[in-house]
Design a protein around this motif. Structure first.
Motif, mmCIF file in Angstrom:
data_model
loop_
_atom_site.group_PDB
_atom_site.id
_atom_site.type_symbol
_atom_site.label_atom_id
_atom_site.label_comp_id
_atom_site.label_asym_id
_atom_site.label_seq_id
_atom_site.Cartn_x
_atom_site.Cartn_y
_atom_site.Cartn_z
ATOM 1 N N ASN A 92 0.855 -1.186 0.000
ATOM 2 C CA ASN A 92 0.000 0.000 0.000
ATOM 3 C C ASN A 92 0.895 1.242 0.000
ATOM 4 O O ASN A 92 1.680 1.449 0.930
ATOM 5 N N CYS A 93 0.812 2.062 -1.045
ATOM 6 C CA CYS A 93 1.643 3.252 -1.194
ATOM 7 C C CYS A 93 0.790 4.512 -1.053
ATOM 8 O O CYS A 93 -0.282 4.606 -1.668
ATOM 9 N N VAL A 94 1.279 5.454 -0.265
ATOM 10 C CA VAL A 94 0.620 6.743 -0.091
ATOM 11 C C VAL A 94 1.649 7.833 -0.367
ATOM 12 O O VAL A 94 2.632 7.970 0.370
ATOM 13 N N LYS A 96 2.318 11.875 -0.738
ATOM 14 C CA LYS A 96 1.689 13.121 -0.278
ATOM 15 C C LYS A 96 2.704 14.260 -0.283
ATOM 16 O O LYS A 96 3.838 14.105 0.159
ATOM 17 N N GLN A 110 -5.371 14.079 0.106
ATOM 18 C CA GLN A 110 -4.787 13.710 -1.172
ATOM 19 C C GLN A 110 -5.645 14.217 -2.319
ATOM 20 O O GLN A 110 -6.860 13.997 -2.338
ATOM 21 N N LYS A 115 -2.808 11.041 -5.792
ATOM 22 C CA LYS A 115 -3.293 9.667 -5.948
ATOM 23 C C LYS A 115 -2.672 9.000 -7.166
ATOM 24 O O LYS A 115 -2.332 7.808 -7.140
ATOM 25 N N SER A 118 0.789 8.036 -6.288
ATOM 26 C CA SER A 118 0.804 6.839 -5.442
ATOM 27 C C SER A 118 0.737 5.572 -6.288
ATOM 28 O O SER A 118 1.434 4.587 -6.019
ATOM 29 N N ASP A 140 2.923 -1.121 4.348
ATOM 30 C CA ASP A 140 2.468 0.245 4.108
ATOM 31 C C ASP A 140 3.674 1.146 3.892
ATOM 32 O O ASP A 140 4.604 1.174 4.716
ATOM 33 N N TYR A 142 4.675 5.120 3.206
ATOM 34 C CA TYR A 142 4.203 6.508 3.262
ATOM 35 C C TYR A 142 5.349 7.426 2.819
ATOM 36 O O TYR A 142 6.398 7.484 3.474
#
Length: 281
Positions: A92-94, A96, A110, A115, A118, A140, A142
Motif C-alpha cells: 500500500n503506497c501513499v 503526499k 490527497q 493519488k 501513489s 504500508d 508513506y
C-alpha cells in the motif's frame, strides 16, 4: 453593534504574498542553458540516509538539491479487510506533498495528482519486492515530499526502495528512480521545477518528460511513465539515458544501506532479547 471578541480582527481584503515576489524568467530549455550550471546529463548533488524515523520499521530520507523527500515503511502486518485477503503480500503506497512543500499551499487531503503519483510509485516498487515472502499480510509505504523542486516522483522511488530494504523486506533488487525532460532533441536529466514539462504548455512534438524506475543489478525496468507527445526514437534515447543514470546511483544506495547495517543489527538483537525475556517470564 458589539464586536465579537472571539474572532481575530483583520483586513477585509488580502493579497497573496507571491504578488510581491520577483518573477523568474522562464528557462529556455531549447538552448540547453540551466540556471544551476549543470550540463544536460548531470545529476544534482544527492544526500541519502536510511533509518531516520525511529517509530517505523524502515525509513529513508533523500535530498536532490532543493527536492527533499522522506519515506517510512510499516509492516508486514495483517490485512485489515477480508476482501483484500491474498496468498501473496500486498503493498500500500501513499504519496503526499506536505502543505508547505510547493510554491502554493497544498491541501491536507490527497488530491488527484497525489493519488496518481501513489499508483505510479506502487507500479515501480511492486516488481522488486518478493511478495510471496509475506502472504496474508501487507506493507504500508508513506512518502512525504517536504520540498518540491522537480523530479519528486523519481526521488520518491529511490527513497522508498531504500526504506523497504532498511525495513528488512525481501527484494529482488533496489529500484533507482530517474527523470528526464525532453525538449525537441535535447534531453535534460533530473529537471528542476522550472525545467519540468507542464501539460498546459502548447508545445509541438518531442516535448514532454519521462520518469523511469530501474533495477540496476538485474538490468530491468520496473515502471515507466511519460507526459507529452514524444517520438519513439527520442523516448528510446531518454530511456537509455535514464538507465545509465540509474547505474551511477546504485553505489550510492548500497553505501547508504551499508552505513545503516549497524542500526539494523542492533534492532534485530534487541528484538531477540525482548523475545527471550518474554519466553523466560
Amino acid at each position: 453593534m458589539p464586536t465579537d471578541s472571539r474572532r481575530l480582527t483583520g483586513p477585509e481584503e488580502t493579497k497573496s504574498p507571491y504578488a510581491y515576489v520577483k518573477q523568474k524568467k522562464k528557462l529556455q530549455v531549447l538552448t540547453g542553458k540551466r540556471h544551476d550550471g549543470r550540463s544536460p546529463e548531470t545529476l544534482r548533488p544527492i544526500f541519502l540516509k536510511a533509518d531516520v524515523v525511529s517509530q517505523a520499521r524502515g525509513s529513508a530520507y533523500i535530498e536532490q538539491d532543493n527536492t527533499k523527500v522522506m519515506c517510512a515503511v510499516y509492516g508486514p502486518r495483517e490485512v485489515g479487510r477480508k476482501e483484500d485477503f491474498s496468498m501473496k503480500g500486498i503493498i500500500n503506497c501513499v504519496f503526499k506533498y506536505a502543505t508547505f512543500s510547493c510554491r502554493y499551499r497544498r491541501s491536507y487531503q490527497q488530491d488527484s495528482e497525489e493519488k496518481d503519483m501513489s499508483v505510479q510509485l506502487l507500479d515501480a516498487l511492486e516488481p522488486a519486492v518478493c511478495m510471496h515472502k509475506f502472504p496474508k499480510a501487507q506493507v504500508d509505504i508513506y512518502v512525504t515530499v517536504l520540498q518540491n523542486d522537480g523530479s519528486a516522483l523519481a526521488a520518491a522511488i529511490t527513497c522508498a526502495s531504500v526504506a523497504l530494504a532498511n525495513a528488512g523486506v525481501d527484494m529482488y533488487d533496489l529500484v533507482a528512480g530517474c527523470s528526464v525532460r525532453i525538449a525537441d532533441n535535447l534531453v535534460l536529466v533530473d529537471p528542476t521545477e522550472s525545467e519540468e514539462y507542464k501539460s498546459q504548455d502548447d508545445n509541438p512534438v518531442n516535448h514532454g518528460s519521462v520518469t523511469l524506475g530501474y533495477m540496476p543489478s538485474l538490468y530491468q525496468v520496473s515502471a515507466i511513465t511519460s507526459k507529452g507527445e514524444i517520438e519513439f526514437e527520442v523516448i528510446k534515447k531518454a530511456i537509455n539515458l535514464c538507465g545509465n543514470t540509474s547505474q551511477t546511483l546504485y553505489p550510492v544506495l548500497q553505501k547508504c544501506l551499508n552505513n545503516s547495517r549497524f542500526s539494523l543489527s542492533l534492532r534485530f538483537s534487541l528484538s531477540l532479547v525482548r523475545y527471550h525475556f518474554c519466553v523466560q517470564f
